[in-house]
Design a protein around this motif. Structure first.
Motif, PDB file in Angstrom:
ATOM      1  N   UNK A 374       0.877  -1.171   0.000  1.00  0.00           N
ATOM      2  CA  UNK A 374       0.000   0.000   0.000  1.00  0.00           C
ATOM      3  C   UNK A 374       0.910   1.215   0.000  1.00  0.00           C
ATOM      4  N   UNK A 375       0.366   2.328  -0.310  1.00  0.00           N
ATOM      5  CA  UNK A 375       1.183   3.534  -0.392  1.00  0.00           C
ATOM      6  C   UNK A 375       1.755   3.887   0.966  1.00  0.00           C
ATOM      7  N   UNK A 434      -8.955  -2.073   5.363  1.00  0.00           N
ATOM      8  CA  UNK A 434      -9.259  -0.696   5.764  1.00  0.00           C
ATOM      9  C   UNK A 434     -10.468  -0.172   5.015  1.00  0.00           C
ATOM     10  N   UNK A 435     -11.193   0.708   5.702  1.00  0.00           N
ATOM     11  CA  UNK A 435     -12.327   1.375   5.103  1.00  0.00           C
ATOM     12  C   UNK A 435     -11.873   2.623   4.371  1.00  0.00           C
ATOM     13  N   UNK A 439      -6.217   4.152   4.442  1.00  0.00           N
ATOM     14  CA  UNK A 439      -5.008   3.576   3.851  1.00  0.00           C
ATOM     15  C   UNK A 439      -3.757   3.823   4.689  1.00  0.00           C
ATOM     16  N   UNK A 440      -3.565   5.076   5.114  1.00  0.00           N
ATOM     17  CA  UNK A 440      -2.362   5.408   5.874  1.00  0.00           C
ATOM     18  C   UNK A 440      -2.333   4.671   7.218  1.00  0.00           C
ATOM     19  N   UNK A 441      -3.469   4.648   7.871  1.00  0.00           N
ATOM     20  CA  UNK A 441      -3.544   3.965   9.166  1.00  0.00           C
ATOM     21  C   UNK A 441      -3.297   2.471   8.999  1.00  0.00           C
ATOM     22  N   UNK A 460     -16.173  -1.677   4.491  1.00  0.00           N
ATOM     23  CA  UNK A 460     -15.553  -1.107   5.676  1.00  0.00           C
ATOM     24  C   UNK A 460     -16.040   0.278   6.021  1.00  0.00           C
ATOM     25  N   UNK A 461     -16.010   0.591   7.295  1.00  0.00           N
ATOM     26  CA  UNK A 461     -16.395   1.915   7.771  1.00  0.00           C
ATOM     27  C   UNK A 461     -15.260   2.893   7.498  1.00  0.00           C
ATOM     28  N   UNK A 462     -15.606   4.121   7.268  1.00  0.00           N
ATOM     29  CA  UNK A 462     -14.620   5.155   6.952  1.00  0.00           C
ATOM     30  C   UNK A 462     -13.570   5.262   8.059  1.00  0.00           C
ATOM     31  N   UNK A 463     -12.307   5.165   7.674  1.00  0.00           N
ATOM     32  CA  UNK A 463     -11.204   5.363   8.597  1.00  0.00           C
ATOM     33  C   UNK A 463     -10.891   4.201   9.516  1.00  0.00           C
TER      34      UNK A 463
END
Length: 502
Positions: A374-375, A434-435, A439-441, A460-463
Motif C-alpha cells: 500500500x502507499x 481498511x475502510x 489507507x495510511x492507518x 468497511x467503515x470510513x477510517x
C-alpha cells in the motif's frame, strides 16, 4: 485494640505518602512479599532432597490443597492459552489471624497484600518474580465470596480480589489483566516465618543506618551487613517508618532484597550440603504452604528437579511499572486518589515477554508476493485516532484478546470485532483491511505485523482498520528473540545485598 485490630500493628494498616491518602482494604496486615523467595528456595532445595528420600513425606504430608468451590476461576476455554512449557505460579500472602496467627492481632476474614507472579522459564534456567502493588487500581472480575455471595465485576484495588473471593478470584484477576496463563497458586501465611529463618541459621540483611523501632520491636545497633534471627527478621519485615517513607511501594524494593538474601542463604553450600539443614528448612517452609488442587506432590517434585540447578544470577524480582495518578486524572475520577496506576505500554511489554517466555514462535519467511503493498503514508498517523477492530481467524483461544491488549499498549483504539471465530478458524494469512480513508492507518498497523497482507474492505467503515489474525500471526513486532524488558529497580537474587540500600 481499635476496631478489632491490635493497636501495636495498626500503624501498618495506614500507609502514608506525601500528598496522598491511600485507603486500603480494612484489616490488611504486614507485608510478606518475602514468601516468594521461600517458595522458590523451597523448590530449589526440594530437588536436592530427593537424594535423601525425605521429599515425599514433606510434600504430600505438609502442603494443604484448596479447591475452587464457587468456580471463581474462569472456564478453561475463556482463559489465556498456554504458549509454551514455562511455569507460572501465583504467590499470595495471607493475613489470616486464626490459630497460630492469632497473636498478630484480630481481624475479620482474610486478605492478601502480597501478589507476586513467579515465572520459571521453559528450560528451568531462569526465574522472575513480578510484584503487583496492592493499591493498583484495576478492573476486577465477578467472583463469589466464601459464603457464595456474588460480588459483581467492578473497578477497585487489586488486593480486593482476594477479599472478594479468595485465591481463585485473585488467580482469575491476574490472568485477565496480564493474559498470562497461570499454572498454579501458592498461598502462605506468616505463622512459620520465624521458624523458617531460624531453620536457615538466620538471614543477612544490610541496613543503611542504625535505628530502634518500638512498634516493630526491632533494634538495629549498627549500619551495614548483619545476620538476623527469626524474631529480628520478623521485625525487619514489619518496620515501615524507620526505613523508607512508610508507603507500601517504598518497601517493595527492600522486600525484594530480602527475597534475594533468603535464596542466597537457602542455596548456599552450608545448607545444600547438609541433609539435616535441608530437611529442617523445607519442613518449616512447606508447613506454611497451601496450593490449588492441581499442584500435587508429583508436579511439585518435577518442578523442583527442573530448577534445582538454576543460577542465582538468573533469578530476579521486578515490580509492574506504575505511577501515581496526575491531578487531572484524580479530578476526572476522584476514586483514583492515592491509588496506583500501571504504565500500560511498559507493563504490556513485560507481560508479553512472559507469555512468550522471551522467545516469539518461529514463522515461515514471507516473499514479496505474499504482501500487497500500500502507499507509504505521507506522515505518521496518531495511534490514538486509529480504530482497529480485531478478528480471530484461528482456533487459538484468546489470540484476538492479546492482540487487542498489545495494540492498546501502543495507544491504538483497539477492540474485538467479534467474539466468535472468523472464517471458522481457517484463515492462513493475517490480513489488514481498511475502510475509506484508512489507507495510511492500515499501512502503519501492517508494519507492526510483518508478512500481513493489506487490502481495502468492501463494506468497511470510513477510517476504520480491520485486523484479521491468521495461522501465521505470532504477535506484534515480528519474529526473533526478545528479552524481558528492563524494569526500573529490578533486583537479582545474586546481588550483593549491601550494593543497594532501602
Amino acid at each position: 485494640m481499635r476496631s478489632g485490630v491490635d493497636y501495636d500493628l495498626e500503624y501498618l494498616e495506614r500507609p502514608e505518602i506525601t500528598g496522598h491518602e491511600i485507603p486500603v482494604v480494612r484489616g490488611s496486615g504486614w507485608k510478606i512479599a518475602q514468601w516468594v523467595s521461600i517458595t522458590l528456595a523451597s523448590l530449589l532445595v526440594l530437588g536436592s532432597l530427593t537424594a535423601y528420600g525425605f521429599y515425599y513425606k514433606l510434600v504430600s504430608g505438609n502442603i494443604e490443597q484448596l479447591g475452587d468451590e464457587h468456580g471463581n476461576l474462569a472456564k478453561d476455554k475463556d482463559r489465556p492459552d498456554k504458549l509454551n512449557s514455562s511455569v507460572n505460579i501465583l504467590i499470595m500472602g495471607s493475613d489470616i489471624r486464626t490459630g497460630s496467627n492469632a497473636k498478630y492481632g484480630r481481624v475479620d476474614g482474610e486478605r492478601s497484600d502480597t501478589t507476586i507472579l513467579l515465572h520459571i522459564s521453559a528450560g528451568g534456567e531462569k526465574a522472575i518474580g513480578i510484584s503487583f502493588p496492592r493499591d493498583s487500581w484495576v478492573s476486577l472480575p465477578q467472583c463469589k465470596s466464601a459464603s457464595g455471595q456474588v460480588i459483581p465485576a467492578q473497578h477497585g484495588m487489586i488486593n480486593a480480589a482476594f477479599a472478594n473471593g479468595g485465591p481463585y478470584c485473585t488467580w482469575n484477576t491476574i490472568e485477565t489483566l496480564t493474559q498470562i496463563r497461570i499454572d498454579h497458586f501458592v498461598k502462605v501465611d506468616f505463622s512459620g516465618f520465624k521458624g523458617i529463618v531460624n531453620a536457615l541459621g538466620g538471614v543477612q540483611v544490610c541496613s543503611p543506618k542504625a535505628f530502634t523501632d518500638r512498634k516493630a520491636k526491632l533494634v538495629i545497633p549498627k549500619a551495614g551487613l548483619q545476620t538476623l534471627n527469626g524474631e529480628q527478621a520478623l521485625g525487619w519485615v514489619r518496620t515501615r517508618y524507620s526505613l523508607g517513607d512508610g508507603s507500601d511501594l517504598g518497601r517493595i524494593q527492600r522486600q525484594q532484597q530480602f527475597m534475594s538474601a533468603v535464596i542466597q542463604k537457602a542455596t548456599s553450600k552450608g545448607v545444600m550440603t547438609d541433609p539435616g539443614k535441608l530437611l529442617k528448612f523445607v519442613n518449616a517452609a512447606t508447613k506454611s504452604l497451601k496450593t490449588d488442587k492441581g499442584f500435587n506432590s508429583t508436579e511439585i517434585l518435577s518442578l523442583a528437579t527442573k530448577v534445582k540447578d538454576i543460577d542465582t544470577k538468573s533469578i530476579k524480582f521486578v515490580t509492574v511499572p506504575w505511577y501515581y495518578p496526575t491531578p487531572a486524572e484524580v479530578s476526572a475520577n476522584p476514586s483514583l486518589s492515592g491509588r496506583v496506576l500501571w504504565k500500560q505500554e511498559e507493563a504490556q511489554k513485560l507481560f508479553a515477554s512472559i507469555r512468550k517466555d522471551n522467545t516469539l514462535p518461529k514463522t515461515e519467511k514471507k516473499t514479496a508476493a505474499d504482501t500487497q503493498p500500500v502507499s507509504t503514508p505521507a506522515k505518521k498517523v496518531d495511534p490514538s485516532t486509529v480504530t482497529v477492530k480485531v478478528y480471530n481467524g484461528t482456533n487459538q483461544q484468546g489470540l484476538a484478546g492479546r492482540a487487542v491488549a498489545d495494540l492498546a499498549a501502543k495507544k491504538y483504539l483497539a477492540a474485538l470485532g467479534s467474539t466468535g471465530v472468523y472464517k471458522n478458524g481457517s484463515l492462513e494469512k493475517t490480513t489488514v483491511a481498511y475502510g475509506p480513508g484508512g489507507e495510511d492507518a492500515a499501512a502503519q498497523v501492517a508494519k507492526l505485523v510483518p508478512g500481513a497482507t493489506t487490502e481495502a474492505a468492501a463494506d468497511g467503515q470510513a477510517g476504520v482498520v480491520y485486523l484479521y489474525l491468521g495461522a501465521d500471526y505470532t504477535g506484534l513486532g515480528g519474529n526473533g528473540t526478545t528479552s524481558i524488558p528492563k524494569v526500573d529497580g529490578e533486583i537479582k537474587a545474586s546481588d550483593n545485598i549491601c550494593k543497594k540500600t532501602a
